[in-house]
Design an enzyme around this catalytic site. Structure first.
Site, PDB file in Angstrom:
ATOM      1  CG  HIS A   1      -0.351   2.114   4.524  1.00  0.00           C
ATOM      2  ND1 HIS A   1      -1.128   3.177   4.919  1.00  0.00           N
ATOM      3  CD2 HIS A   1       0.934   2.522   4.670  1.00  0.00           C
ATOM      4  CE1 HIS A   1      -0.340   4.182   5.280  1.00  0.00           C
ATOM      5  NE2 HIS A   1       0.916   3.812   5.145  1.00  0.00           N
TER       6      HIS A   1
ATOM      7  CG  HIS B   1       1.982  -0.828   2.621  1.00  0.00           C
ATOM      8  ND1 HIS B   1       2.089   0.074   1.584  1.00  0.00           N
ATOM      9  CD2 HIS B   1       2.934  -0.476   3.527  1.00  0.00           C
ATOM     10  CE1 HIS B   1       3.067   0.931   1.845  1.00  0.00           C
ATOM     11  NE2 HIS B   1       3.616   0.608   3.010  1.00  0.00           N
TER      12      HIS B   1
ATOM     13  CB  SER C   1      16.507  -2.338 -10.625  1.00  0.00           C
ATOM     14  OG  SER C   1      15.153  -2.145 -11.003  1.00  0.00           O
TER      15      SER C   1
ATOM     16  NE  ARG D   1       7.064  -2.436   6.432  1.00  0.00           N
ATOM     17  CZ  ARG D   1       6.987  -1.236   5.871  1.00  0.00           C
ATOM     18  NH1 ARG D   1       8.037  -0.446   5.838  1.00  0.00           N
ATOM     19  NH2 ARG D   1       5.863  -0.831   5.336  1.00  0.00           N
TER      20      ARG D   1
ATOM     21  CD  GLU E   1       6.319   6.863   8.158  1.00  0.00           C
ATOM     22  OE1 GLU E   1       5.916   5.712   7.930  1.00  0.00           O
ATOM     23  OE2 GLU E   1       7.134   7.451   7.444  1.00  0.00           O
TER      24      GLU E   1
ATOM     25  CD1 TRP F   1       6.195   3.731  -7.362  1.00  0.00           C
ATOM     26  CD2 TRP F   1       4.176   3.011  -6.758  1.00  0.00           C
ATOM     27  NE1 TRP F   1       5.483   3.494  -8.504  1.00  0.00           N
ATOM     28  CE2 TRP F   1       4.228   3.041  -8.171  1.00  0.00           C
ATOM     29  CE3 TRP F   1       2.993   2.581  -6.154  1.00  0.00           C
ATOM     30  CZ2 TRP F   1       3.151   2.678  -8.980  1.00  0.00           C
ATOM     31  CZ3 TRP F   1       1.917   2.209  -6.965  1.00  0.00           C
ATOM     32  CH2 TRP F   1       2.006   2.270  -8.359  1.00  0.00           C
TER      33      TRP F   1
ATOM     34  NE  ARG G   1       2.303   1.354   8.172  1.00  0.00           N
ATOM     35  CZ  ARG G   1       3.265   1.473   7.323  1.00  0.00           C
ATOM     36  NH1 ARG G   1       3.650   0.442   6.635  1.00  0.00           N
ATOM     37  NH2 ARG G   1       3.858   2.618   7.170  1.00  0.00           N
TER      38      ARG G   1
HETATM   39  P1  FAD Z   1      11.641  -3.213  -4.794  1.00  0.00           P
HETATM   40  O1  FAD Z   1      11.989  -1.812  -4.571  1.00  0.00           O
HETATM   41  O2  FAD Z   1      10.198  -3.540  -4.922  1.00  0.00           O
HETATM   42  O3  FAD Z   1      12.395  -3.699  -6.094  1.00  0.00           O
HETATM   43  C1  FAD Z   1      12.142  -4.973  -6.635  1.00  0.00           C
HETATM   44  C2  FAD Z   1      12.678  -5.014  -8.038  1.00  0.00           C
HETATM   45  O4  FAD Z   1      12.679  -6.343  -8.522  1.00  0.00           O
HETATM   46  C3  FAD Z   1      11.838  -4.205  -9.028  1.00  0.00           C
HETATM   47  O5  FAD Z   1      12.731  -3.512  -9.840  1.00  0.00           O
HETATM   48  C4  FAD Z   1      11.098  -5.274  -9.819  1.00  0.00           C
HETATM   49  O6  FAD Z   1      10.756  -4.897 -11.124  1.00  0.00           O
HETATM   50  C5  FAD Z   1      12.156  -6.374  -9.838  1.00  0.00           C
HETATM   51  N1  FAD Z   1      11.625  -7.710 -10.087  1.00  0.00           N
HETATM   52  C6  FAD Z   1      10.604  -8.334  -9.469  1.00  0.00           C
HETATM   53  N2  FAD Z   1      10.432  -9.553  -9.984  1.00  0.00           N
HETATM   54  C7  FAD Z   1      11.363  -9.716 -10.944  1.00  0.00           C
HETATM   55  C8  FAD Z   1      11.690 -10.763 -11.851  1.00  0.00           C
HETATM   56  N3  FAD Z   1      11.001 -11.911 -11.888  1.00  0.00           N
HETATM   57  N4  FAD Z   1      12.733 -10.588 -12.700  1.00  0.00           N
HETATM   58  C9  FAD Z   1      13.435  -9.433 -12.728  1.00  0.00           C
HETATM   59  N5  FAD Z   1      13.153  -8.398 -11.893  1.00  0.00           N
HETATM   60  C10 FAD Z   1      12.138  -8.548 -11.022  1.00  0.00           C
HETATM   61  N6  FAD Z   1       9.262   1.601   3.145  1.00  0.00           N
HETATM   62  C11 FAD Z   1       9.930   2.455   3.935  1.00  0.00           C
HETATM   63  O7  FAD Z   1      10.895   2.062   4.600  1.00  0.00           O
HETATM   64  N7  FAD Z   1       9.561   3.755   3.986  1.00  0.00           N
HETATM   65  C12 FAD Z   1       8.517   4.253   3.273  1.00  0.00           C
HETATM   66  O8  FAD Z   1       8.224   5.431   3.328  1.00  0.00           O
HETATM   67  C13 FAD Z   1       7.789   3.365   2.453  1.00  0.00           C
HETATM   68  N8  FAD Z   1       6.727   3.801   1.744  1.00  0.00           N
HETATM   69  C14 FAD Z   1       6.123   2.955   0.866  1.00  0.00           C
HETATM   70  C15 FAD Z   1       5.094   3.430   0.054  1.00  0.00           C
HETATM   71  C16 FAD Z   1       4.511   2.616  -0.894  1.00  0.00           C
HETATM   72  C17 FAD Z   1       3.407   3.139  -1.778  1.00  0.00           C
HETATM   73  C18 FAD Z   1       4.955   1.284  -1.021  1.00  0.00           C
HETATM   74  C19 FAD Z   1       4.345   0.391  -2.051  1.00  0.00           C
HETATM   75  C20 FAD Z   1       5.963   0.785  -0.199  1.00  0.00           C
HETATM   76  C21 FAD Z   1       6.545   1.615   0.754  1.00  0.00           C
HETATM   77  N9  FAD Z   1       7.563   1.158   1.590  1.00  0.00           N
HETATM   78  C22 FAD Z   1       8.219   2.022   2.396  1.00  0.00           C
HETATM   79  C23 FAD Z   1       8.087  -0.206   1.453  1.00  0.00           C
HETATM   80  C24 FAD Z   1       9.390  -0.143   0.641  1.00  0.00           C
HETATM   81  O9  FAD Z   1       9.219   0.757  -0.423  1.00  0.00           O
HETATM   82  C25 FAD Z   1       9.775  -1.491   0.088  1.00  0.00           C
HETATM   83  O10 FAD Z   1       9.675  -2.473   1.051  1.00  0.00           O
HETATM   84  C26 FAD Z   1      11.219  -1.472  -0.412  1.00  0.00           C
HETATM   85  O11 FAD Z   1      11.389  -0.393  -1.276  1.00  0.00           O
HETATM   86  C27 FAD Z   1      11.546  -2.782  -1.087  1.00  0.00           C
HETATM   87  O12 FAD Z   1      12.773  -2.648  -1.734  1.00  0.00           O
HETATM   88  P2  FAD Z   1      13.352  -3.883  -2.537  1.00  0.00           P
HETATM   89  O13 FAD Z   1      14.615  -3.439  -3.144  1.00  0.00           O
HETATM   90  O14 FAD Z   1      13.345  -5.072  -1.688  1.00  0.00           O
HETATM   91  O15 FAD Z   1      12.241  -4.157  -3.670  1.00  0.00           O
HETATM   92  C1  SIN Z   2       4.078   5.544   4.451  1.00  0.00           C
HETATM   93  O1  SIN Z   2       4.631   6.538   4.021  1.00  0.00           O
HETATM   94  O2  SIN Z   2       3.033   5.564   5.103  1.00  0.00           O
HETATM   95  C2  SIN Z   2       4.670   4.217   4.168  1.00  0.00           C
HETATM   96  C3  SIN Z   2       5.769   3.973   5.104  1.00  0.00           C
HETATM   97  C4  SIN Z   2       6.151   2.528   5.129  1.00  0.00           C
HETATM   98  O3  SIN Z   2       5.439   1.684   4.595  1.00  0.00           O
HETATM   99  O4  SIN Z   2       7.167   2.232   5.753  1.00  0.00           O
END
Ligand code: FAD
Ligand code: SIN
Length: 540
Positions: free
Chosen positions: A241, A353, A10, A388, A118, A42, A292
């Site tokens: 990171h 990260h 989600s 990335r 960035e 996050w 990075r």
């Molecule tokens: P996620 O958002 O991680 O969602 C995965 C979902 O799957 C979660 O809800 C989890 O609970 C669920 N899940 C996992 N395993 C299972 C399972 N077995 N069964 C059911 N559900 C499951 N990227 C940017 O582009 N810009 C930013 O500023 C940035 N800042 C960041 C800061 C931080 C602190 C972090 C940690 C990451 C950051 N990133 C950023 C990276 C970015 O947030 C993620 O790469 C992106 O949000 C991933 O999205 P997603 O939908 O693929 O996965």
């Molecule tokens: C950050 O805000 O430094 C994270 C950005 C990212 O991982 O893309």
């Protein structure tokens, strides 16, 4: 349980897909824990996008965003995928605004978005909501999905394994037909059937001792896809990171898990050592704003050379009140740890990260198993290559989710005969008992994360990788015995997936006998174009 689309996860990828797919059929979204627990929620810095002509006051354009992404990716990006995703930036921002996200505007000008910068970006092109961009996106998408009558969003539903025709022994072309899913509230494992399965489970930062990621990032989707026989690519590129708050008053993994966004450096913060020197300039002329991999390695080098526990991110030269206004979440969190960043440089260290590799897909999210799509951080589309570019991942998750829907509707039309009628056996619990030795799980969990940090992080060697592989093989054996001998719960399942993730990272890293992007090994410190291709692993 049957639905037209089964979405696992989600975050931005899963919910973007669900919201659009719900216009065509029924959608089940499964998520372990609460829907808001995701990397998406996050995200701090923001989402990169080149906006309309009228908004391109800075002279930015698609070519520049493409060039920056390729440069960060160190020769391994798929240029077509990069261009496709970059060119969908404006559409993505419009999609998020339609879901209710309110991006910051430039001071005194409501017609212009405020654009951040960035590492590795040659232009200001990062849209943000102060420093909680991800939380605003997650909240808006969850709210929109929750309102849609065609979407069933099931929290505390942990996907255990994918169901495919090959696994079920059905002689047909291998197709995904659903998943076994643990209801975390009742402990029951049920079948969820669908002809169209989306893996959107995010990354695997938890495989390392120190990480910026939330607890949910345990590589579940990656491990499930691997067990199902999908091709996995480029797992050696685990991104670190550079700037996590180093908190000596905390213990264990908590001592370095709070991210201080790269966007802070985009606004002028500088990395310095204990003597106050900007040591990053010795490594790259872009200094603190180099990509990075370069900055994280520069910090690692500095810490090892000087024996210091950390380096510092200095924002003390910014006007008073700047941090509170532009980065309130970071400012307040640091204050809660007793650190006033407007008075003293912030102690920082690198931490795991982002997973640049993952389940191999094309730019429409197609995996090597028919009917199985992977989108977001779990996938490897070719956008990131060997490293990335910051803030490209939210963009990728949203763009590929919308493209995956178009591809699925074409390839698996809703009016076609469904495979969901095929017989699927119930989950077998067998003769197992609930685990009474929780300490075995927590011990193995700590061991994996520590060994990955010590042997497979920023600087690698063949010797360290071999040692990690040996230890992981032993751990896998123990975890298998535990898994087959006990009733499943989230802890065992995550442990099983973490071992698989660790092994995939080590396996990929061992095959790459060169240093490129994030993958740096002392045994082969230079690039070697004999390795200028993706690392691909296939189980069957
Ligand atoms: P996620 O958002 O991680 O969602 C995965 C979902 O799957 C979660 O809800 C989890 O609970 C669920 N899940 C996992 N395993 C299972 C399972 N077995 N069964 C059911 N559900 C499951 N990227 C940017 O582009 N810009 C930013 O500023 C940035 N800042 C960041 C800061 C931080 C602190 C972090 C940690 C990451 C950051 N990133 C950023 C990276 C970015 O947030 C993620 O790469 C992106 O949000 C991933 O999205 P997603 O939908 O693929 O996965
Ligand atoms: C950050 O805000 O430094 C994270 C950005 C990212 O991982 O893309």
């Amino acid at each position: 349980m049957k639905s037209d689309f089964l979405v696992i996860g989600s975050g931005i990828a899963g919910l973007t897909f669900a919201i659009h797919a719900a216009e065509y059929g029924t959608v089940t979204v499964l998520t372990k824990g609460q829907a808001i627990e995701s990397n998406t929620a996050w995200a701090q810095g923001g989402i990169s996008a080149v906006l309309d002509e009228s908004l391109r006051a800075s002279g930015d354009n698609f070519d520049k965003h493409v060039a920056d992404t390729l440069d960060a990716g160190a020769g391994l990006c798929n240029e077509d995928a990069v261009r496709t995703i970059v060119e969908a930036g404006m559409e993505t921002i419009e999609d998020l605004i339609a879901a209710g996200v309110e991006f910051d505007h430039a001071h005194g000008d409501e017609s212009q978005f405020a654009l951040g910068k960035e590492g590795g970006h040659s232009k200001r092109r990062i849209l943000h909501c102060k420093d909680t961009t991800g939380l605003e996106i997650a909240k808006a998408l969850i709210k929109t999905a929750a309102k849609h009558p065609n979407i069933q969003l099931l929290e505390q539903h942990f996907a255990v394994d994918l169901l495919t025709t090959a696994k079920l022994g059905i002689a047909t072309e291998d197709r995904a037909v659903g998943a076994y899913v643990l209801n975390e509230m009742t402990g029951e494992v049920k079948k969820f059937r669908s002809d169209r399965v989306l893996l959107c489970t995010g990354g695997s930062g938890k495989v390392y001792l120190y990480t910026t990621n939330p607890d949910s990032s345990t590589g579940d989707g990656l491990a499930m896809a691997w067990r199902a026989g999908a091709t996995i690519s480029n797992m050696e590129f685990a991104q670190f990171h550079p700037t996590c708050f180093y908190n000596p008053s905390a213990t264990g993994a908590k001592a370095r898990s709070f991210l201080v966004s790269e966007a802070v450096r985009g606004e002028g913060a500088i990395l310095i050592n204990e003597k106050g020197e900007n040591f990053t300039l010795k490594h790259d002329s872009r200094g603190s704003l180099a990509p990075r991999d370069i900055v994280a390695r520069a910090i690692d080098h500095e810490i090892k050379k000087t024996g210091a526990a950390c380096v510092y991110l200095d924002v003390t030269h910014k006007p008073k009140g700047f941090m509170q206004e532009r980065f309130p979440h970071i400012y307040n969190t640091l204050m809660s740890f007793g650190h006033d960043c407007e008075k003293d440089p912030i102690p920082v260290v690198p931490a795991a990260h982002y997973q640049c590799g993952g389940v191999a897909t094309n730019v429409d999210g197609r995996t090597t198993i028919r009917g199985l799509y992977a989108v977001g951080e779990v996938a490897c589309t070719g956008l990131h290559g060997a490293n990335r570019l910051a803030s490209n991942s939210l963009l990728e998750g949203s763009v590929v989710a919308r493209r995956a829907l178009v591809d699925i509707l074409k390839t698996f039309p809703l009016n076609k005969k469904s495979l969901t009628e095929i017989p699927i056996p119930d989950w077998e619990t067998g003769n197992v008992t609930p685990p009474d030795e929780q300490v075995l799980i927590s011990h193995n969990w700590d061991e994996i994360r520590r060994l990955m940090w010590d042997y497979v992080s920023i600087v690698r060697t063949d010797n360290r990788l071999n040692r990690a592989a040996r230890r992981l093989r032993n751990l896998r054996k123990e975890v298998r015995e535990f898994y087959w001998g006990n009733t499943v719960n989230s802890d065992i399942l995550e442990l099983r997936n973490l071992v698989a993730t660790g092994m995939l990272i080590v396996d990929c890293a061992t095959r790459r006998k060169e240093s490129r992007g994030i993958h740096f090994t002392l045994d082969y410190p230079d690039k070697n174009d004999a390795y200028l291709s993706d690392t691909e692993l296939r189980r069957f």
